[in-house]
Motif scaffolding. Structure first.
Motif, PDB file in Angstrom:
ATOM      1  N   PRO A 253      11.403 -26.655 -77.116  1.00 45.17           N
ATOM      2  CA  PRO A 253      10.604 -27.251 -78.403  1.00 45.17           C
ATOM      3  C   PRO A 253       9.214 -26.565 -78.585  1.00 45.17           C
ATOM      4  O   PRO A 253       8.064 -27.351 -78.421  1.00 45.17           O
ATOM      5  CB  PRO A 253      10.197 -28.832 -77.787  1.00 45.17           C
ATOM      6  CG  PRO A 253      10.274 -28.584 -76.331  1.00 45.17           C
ATOM      7  CD  PRO A 253      11.344 -27.680 -76.056  1.00 45.17           C
TER       8      PRO A 253
ATOM      9  N   LYS B  19       7.314 -27.758 -82.017  1.00 46.84           N
ATOM     10  CA  LYS B  19       6.561 -29.227 -81.667  1.00 46.84           C
ATOM     11  C   LYS B  19       5.506 -29.046 -80.623  1.00 46.84           C
ATOM     12  O   LYS B  19       4.483 -29.911 -80.868  1.00 46.84           O
ATOM     13  CB  LYS B  19       7.716 -30.120 -81.101  1.00 46.84           C
ATOM     14  CG  LYS B  19       7.213 -31.507 -80.763  1.00 46.84           C
ATOM     15  CD  LYS B  19       7.111 -32.247 -82.267  1.00 46.84           C
ATOM     16  CE  LYS B  19       6.881 -34.013 -82.103  1.00 46.84           C
ATOM     17  NZ  LYS B  19       6.422 -34.320 -83.185  1.00 46.84           N
TER      18      LYS B  19
ATOM     19  N   GLN C 197      17.737 -35.541 -76.232  1.00 46.61           N
ATOM     20  CA  GLN C 197      16.630 -34.453 -76.586  1.00 46.61           C
ATOM     21  C   GLN C 197      15.649 -35.034 -77.634  1.00 46.61           C
ATOM     22  O   GLN C 197      14.588 -34.684 -77.685  1.00 46.61           O
ATOM     23  CB  GLN C 197      17.510 -33.316 -77.463  1.00 46.61           C
ATOM     24  CG  GLN C 197      16.758 -32.170 -77.585  1.00 46.61           C
ATOM     25  CD  GLN C 197      17.618 -30.881 -78.386  1.00 46.61           C
ATOM     26  OE1 GLN C 197      17.422 -30.973 -79.580  1.00 46.61           O
ATOM     27  NE2 GLN C 197      17.987 -30.119 -77.938  1.00 46.61           N
TER      28      GLN C 197
ATOM     29  N   TYR D 193      11.681 -35.045 -77.104  1.00 46.94           N
ATOM     30  CA  TYR D 193      10.923 -34.025 -78.277  1.00 46.94           C
ATOM     31  C   TYR D 193      10.059 -34.648 -79.227  1.00 46.94           C
ATOM     32  O   TYR D 193       9.533 -34.223 -80.008  1.00 46.94           O
ATOM     33  CB  TYR D 193      11.782 -32.941 -78.539  1.00 46.94           C
ATOM     34  CG  TYR D 193      12.342 -32.059 -77.477  1.00 46.94           C
ATOM     35  CD1 TYR D 193      11.744 -31.872 -76.100  1.00 46.94           C
ATOM     36  CD2 TYR D 193      13.627 -31.461 -77.521  1.00 46.94           C
ATOM     37  CE1 TYR D 193      12.300 -31.113 -75.033  1.00 46.94           C
ATOM     38  CE2 TYR D 193      14.112 -30.411 -76.370  1.00 46.94           C
ATOM     39  CZ  TYR D 193      13.289 -30.634 -75.374  1.00 46.94           C
ATOM     40  OH  TYR D 193      13.775 -29.882 -74.359  1.00 46.94           O
TER      41      TYR D 193
ATOM     42  N   PHE E 277       2.638 -34.484 -78.196  1.00 48.71           N
ATOM     43  CA  PHE E 277       3.837 -33.993 -77.287  1.00 48.71           C
ATOM     44  C   PHE E 277       3.301 -32.694 -76.633  1.00 48.71           C
ATOM     45  O   PHE E 277       2.461 -31.782 -77.069  1.00 48.71           O
ATOM     46  CB  PHE E 277       4.890 -33.449 -78.290  1.00 48.71           C
ATOM     47  CG  PHE E 277       5.864 -32.943 -77.473  1.00 48.71           C
ATOM     48  CD1 PHE E 277       6.941 -33.412 -76.516  1.00 48.71           C
ATOM     49  CD2 PHE E 277       6.273 -31.443 -77.831  1.00 48.71           C
ATOM     50  CE1 PHE E 277       7.912 -32.995 -75.841  1.00 48.71           C
ATOM     51  CE2 PHE E 277       7.179 -30.533 -77.089  1.00 48.71           C
ATOM     52  CZ  PHE E 277       8.041 -31.435 -76.208  1.00 48.71           C
TER      53      PHE E 277
ATOM     54  N   ASP F  51       5.005 -31.110 -73.904  1.00 50.65           N
ATOM     55  CA  ASP F  51       6.233 -30.598 -73.149  1.00 50.65           C
ATOM     56  C   ASP F  51       6.176 -30.907 -71.784  1.00 50.65           C
ATOM     57  O   ASP F  51       6.231 -32.201 -71.348  1.00 50.65           O
ATOM     58  CB  ASP F  51       6.306 -29.107 -73.627  1.00 50.65           C
ATOM     59  CG  ASP F  51       7.543 -28.321 -73.012  1.00 50.65           C
ATOM     60  OD1 ASP F  51       8.653 -29.023 -73.229  1.00 50.65           O
ATOM     61  OD2 ASP F  51       7.581 -27.233 -72.651  1.00 50.65           O
TER      62      ASP F  51
ATOM     63  N   THR G 283       9.726 -34.267 -70.328  1.00 54.57           N
ATOM     64  CA  THR G 283       8.448 -34.127 -71.215  1.00 54.57           C
ATOM     65  C   THR G 283       7.485 -34.928 -71.132  1.00 54.57           C
ATOM     66  O   THR G 283       7.757 -35.836 -70.439  1.00 54.57           O
ATOM     67  CB  THR G 283       8.988 -33.986 -72.516  1.00 54.57           C
ATOM     68  OG1 THR G 283       9.631 -35.327 -72.993  1.00 54.57           O
ATOM     69  CG2 THR G 283      10.240 -32.819 -72.784  1.00 54.57           C
TER      70      THR G 283
END
Length: 707
Positions: free
Chosen positions: A543, A546, A569, A573, A617, A619, A637
């Motif tokens: 990702p 993102k 997913q 994400y 976000f 990761d 994540t």
């Protein structure tokens, strides 16, 4: 020898040619250019009569002057550049190289006094580079239209992707803006450090990154390169070149957008932050209505194809929408609703007569939006024209993109269901690319977009937004310069579409498939397929986009009958679930297991909305994971709450075995690492205390929120 250095970077230039003979990260000791005999400098392509490939080669140039501007900058000047076929040309170049911390910028000005056109400019041109000694091969990473990485390893077995007939050396080309590289940079990633090379410009233009290995394969049977710095008496190493196509005309003086090279420590997360930091300083705001943030599930429905499959009536579509509403879906995207079906009669946006009249279709949209309570998006495209459609010869063909020889720029088109269409050159409707740099073409596109606005839907989704390597138009009749970048025209069209949309409905959504970086502010949701294997871009989705832009909203497709891994997913994400049974040709009742699991997962995500939907976000940044049991695929994540700064971890077991892990979070500022959490799982009320040691059942996920 000419040198330029600060506390972090050291560069050496040949005093005769100006070629870059040394590049070293002083903090890590990585000498990037290990074979200075392959040093690259200023290179160009200046076609002349009978010799299109008239090259201005670095080793043939004579540096006129080298001036130190201050302690951190150097100006190199070449006067009368030498072409290998033309001899000396009345072309001068001035290159300013400036250090700023761990980054160096290259600003190039060209004065073309010759009667010829400068087509290609290579700068920076790194020659003889290798991975850090003793390390694994470098990986070249570029961000694709699906938001992940296209990844190519620089050795030990590197396939020649250019074609043996078109190159002297094995190599590959990464070009932006293109489906495989929608952001204008590449990362050369080593194990714990890397090099960022990117163009920083607010205006779209083509930049390519050519990766080659010289002198060639050591073992051609296995595509194996030499691991030494010399082979067969020839210097050996990689060259990586940033190549622009400015088409500088005779008599012009042009300054190219700056290229930035940064030597960073860490993973790709740190490398990509280089572009993110520059981009955020002058980025336009997304055009995204307030209602969009409340929708985390879509459905896409194919109504008709160019083969006339005629799948659904207007009443059928309303029934599909009612079923979708019951299952938590907030948006119904319709494909093939126009005359000619999907990809037929493009770019015309008249209602498909097999469905009914304009008024009947508009009434169906009203019922779905107002009575059923689902938003409708109408897929459209203005990128290319169906060459079989009525009006192509008279209205559209003069406005198609033209190559250097004045011919239309074609592409193969798409095939639907029938074998005759699947056969190349049989029943397939081929396309001709439309020149968005033409104001006349944009007027036609706006006329057709107005037809969509009249239907009263909540938005549109522009299919195939990025040019897919058909990037340049050479027409002399469109009112743009020679070799114009079509993406620049696409941005102008997006501005005009946005003005029309806001006037018609301030809450209108413009979404798109794979918008490049310059188009994302206008098309506020990116519609992608993060499970595609056909692209060959990545083995598993990363990702990247993102992470670079947490405000990016992405909808990805679920086509499986028990698609738990794709649901995981989406949750991990922060992507919208987009149900597409039978590759967007079926109903939600066709995939009950996927829908039930997706709905349950979204209920959990909604309960943690401030983390998993509205949070930042990150990761895997700050995440510590120790495996205690199981070797299966684990998805993990981190999201950060925008208000209180607390973090949430998503753990997804993508395998059919039990996984047991110990999880923690790095300390923030001067605090302590986090080892205690509240655990949230499907169909469980509230959270339970967790010490970070968790067992994940096969094909399930959980969320841990730090205490």
């Amino acid at each position: 020898m000419i040198f330029l250095e600060n506390n972090e970077i050291e560069l050496f230039f040949d005093s005769g040619t100006g070629a870059l003979t040394g590049l070293r990260n002083k903090l890590t000791g990585w000498q990037v250019i290990r074979q200075p005999k392959l040093a690259g400098g200023l290179r160009m392509l200046v076609p002349i009569e009978r010799h299109r490939n008239n090259r201005v080669l670095p080793e043939k140039q004579a540096l006129t002057s080298a001036e130190r501007i201050d302690g951190n900058a150097l100006r190199l000047t070449w006067e009368g550049l030498m072409g290998d076929k033309s001899g000396i040309l009345d072309i001068d170049a001035e290159l300013t190289i400036r250090l700023a911390g761990d980054a160096v910028s290259f600003d190039l000005m060209l004065r073309n006094g010759s009667p010829y056109r400068i087509e290609e400019v290579w700068m920076p041109y790194l020659g003889g580079l290798r991975e850090p000694r003793g390390g694994n091969p470098l990986r070249s990473l570029s961000v694709t239209m699906v938001g992940g990485f296209k990844e190519v390893e620089l050795g030990p077995n590197m396939t020649n992707q250019i074609g043996y007939w078109g190159s002297d050396y094995p190599g590959f080309l990464t070009t932006s803006p293109d489906n495989g590289s929608i952001l204008p940079f590449v990362l050369l990633q080593a194990e714990s450090e890397g090099i960022y090379i990117g163009q920083h410009s607010n205006h779209p233009s083509v930049v390519s990154f050519l990766h080659e290995f010289k002198p060639g394969y050591a073992d051609s049977l296995h595509n194996r390169i030499a691991d030494s710095d010399e082979i067969g008496g020839k210097p050996a190493g990689f060259t990586v070149s940033a190549i622009r196509l400015p088409f500088v005309e005779a008599g012009e003086t042009v300054t190219l957008p700056p290229m930035v090279l940064r030597m960073y420590a860490g993973s790709w997360h740190e490398g990509i932050q280089t572009y993110a930091s520059w981009r955020s300083s002058d980025a336009e705001q997304y055009l995204r209505p307030s209602w969009v943030s409340g929708i985390d599930a879509w459905m896409t429905l194919h109504v008709d194809s160019p083969e006339g499959c005629d799948r659904y009536t207007l009443d059928d579509i309303i029934t599909v929408a009612r079923e979708a509403k019951v299952n938590g879906v907030g948006v119904l995207q319709l494909i093939g609703w126009t005359r000619g079906g999907q990809d037929g009669d493009e770019p015309y946006q008249d209602v498909n007569p097999l469905l009914g009249s304009h008024e009947q279709f508009r009434e169906m949209i009203r019922v779905i939006e107002q009575d059923v309570g689902i938003r409708v998006l109408l897929m459209c495209k203005f990128k290319w024209a169906d060459r079989t459609t009525l009006g192509f010869r008279e209205e559209l063909q003069p406005l198609t993109m033209k190559d250097m020889y004045g011919d239309d720029v074609y592409f193969q088109g798409y095939a639907y269901q029938t074998v005759v269409q699947q056969l190349n050159g049989a029943g397939r409707r081929t396309g001709a690319m439309l020149c968005h740099s033409s104001a006349s073409l944009r007027d036609i596109a706006k006329r057709e977009f107005a037809k969509i606005l009249e239907l009263g839907s909540s938005g549109m989704l522009y299919d195939e937004l990025t040019s897919d390597d058909r990037l340049l138009c050479f027409s002399g009749a469109h009112g743009h310069r020679y070799g114009a970048c079509n993406s620049a025209g696409s941005v102008e069209l997006a501005r005009e579409f946005r003005a029309m949309a806001i006037e018609a409905n301030p809450q209108y959504l413009m979404a798109g498939e794979g918008p490049n970086d310059y188009l994302t502010p206008f098309y506020g949701v990116n519609y992608v397929r993060t499970n595609d294997g056909w692209s060959g871009w990545e083995k598993s989705h990363t990702p990247a986009w993102k992470f670079m832009d947490p405000d990016m909203m992405m909808a990805t497709c679920l086509t499986g009958w028990d698609d738990r891994e794709m649901v995981h997913q989406c949750i991990a994400y922060g992507y919208v679930l987009n149900y597409e049974p039978y590759n967007f040709k079926g109903r939600l009742s066709d995939i009950p297991d996927t829908v039930a699991y997706g709905q349950a997962a979204n209920e959990l995500r909604r309960s943690l909305r401030e983390y998993l939907w509205e949070g930042i976000f990150r990761d895997t940044i700050g995440l510590q994971i120790e495996r205690l049991q199981g070797e299966g695929e684990l998805l993990s994540t981190v999201f950060v709450h925008r208000g209180n700064g607390k973090r949430a971890i998503v753990l997804g077991n993508q395998s059919k075995e039990y996984l047991r892990v110990r999880v923690g979070l790095d300390a923030v500022n001067d605090g302590e690492p986090c080892r205690t959490f509240d655990r949230y799982m499907l169909q469980q009320a509230g959270g339970a205390e967790s010490n970070g040691v968790e067992t994940l059942s096969p094909r399930t996920f959980m969320v841990l929120v730090e205490r």
